[in-house]
Design an enzyme around this catalytic site. Structure first.
Site, PDB file in Angstrom:
ATOM      1  N   CYS A  31       0.708  -1.319   0.011  1.00  0.00           N
ATOM      2  CA  CYS A  31       0.073  -0.069  -0.022  1.00  0.00           C
ATOM      3  C   CYS A  31       0.810   1.333   0.158  1.00  0.00           C
ATOM      4  O   CYS A  31       1.711   1.503   1.041  1.00  0.00           O
ATOM      5  CB  CYS A  31      -0.955  -0.103   1.163  1.00  0.00           C
ATOM      6  N   CYS A  34       0.122   3.727   2.758  1.00  0.00           N
ATOM      7  CA  CYS A  34       0.466   3.126   4.238  1.00  0.00           C
ATOM      8  C   CYS A  34       2.198   3.255   4.257  1.00  0.00           C
ATOM      9  O   CYS A  34       2.575   3.986   5.142  1.00  0.00           O
ATOM     10  CB  CYS A  34       0.257   1.563   4.156  1.00  0.00           C
TER      11      CYS A  34
END
Length: 102
Positions: A31, A34
């Site tokens: 991600c 993230c």
């Protein structure tokens, strides 16, 4: 204080039974947002002794992700006295992260 990796085996002890406010970062290795949020979360952990900061990989811990209704990542959840306190979804600023643990 450094960030603690949490899984289903230590979640109750590290998060639910903590005597501090706990900030949990639900993330995945693939991600992008993230990866952008991770250094900010680590900075918050290192600068605030009064809170505990944990990370949960949603790919390796799908049961915890399901239990806390994680539909998008990154998701930050703060727990106070073992109860979900505040929640934030997506890439957020350091100030917004600190608001989750006030």
């Amino acid at each position: 204080m450094s960030v603690i990796e949490v899984n289903k085996d230590n979640f109750e002890e590290e998060v639910l039974k903590s005597d501090k406010i706990v900030l949990v970062d639900f993330f995945a290795d693939w991600c992008g947002p993230c990866k952008m949020l991770s250094p900010i979360v680590e900075q918050v952990a290192n600068e605030n002794e009064n809170i505990k900061v944990c990370k949960i990989n949603t790919d390796t811990e799908p049961v915890l992700a399901f239990e806390y209704k994680i539909m998008s990542i990154p998701t930050l959840i703060s727990f106070k006295d073992g109860v979900l306190y505040k929640k934030s979804i997506g890439l957020v600023s350091k100030e917004e992260i600190l608001d989750l643990v006030k």
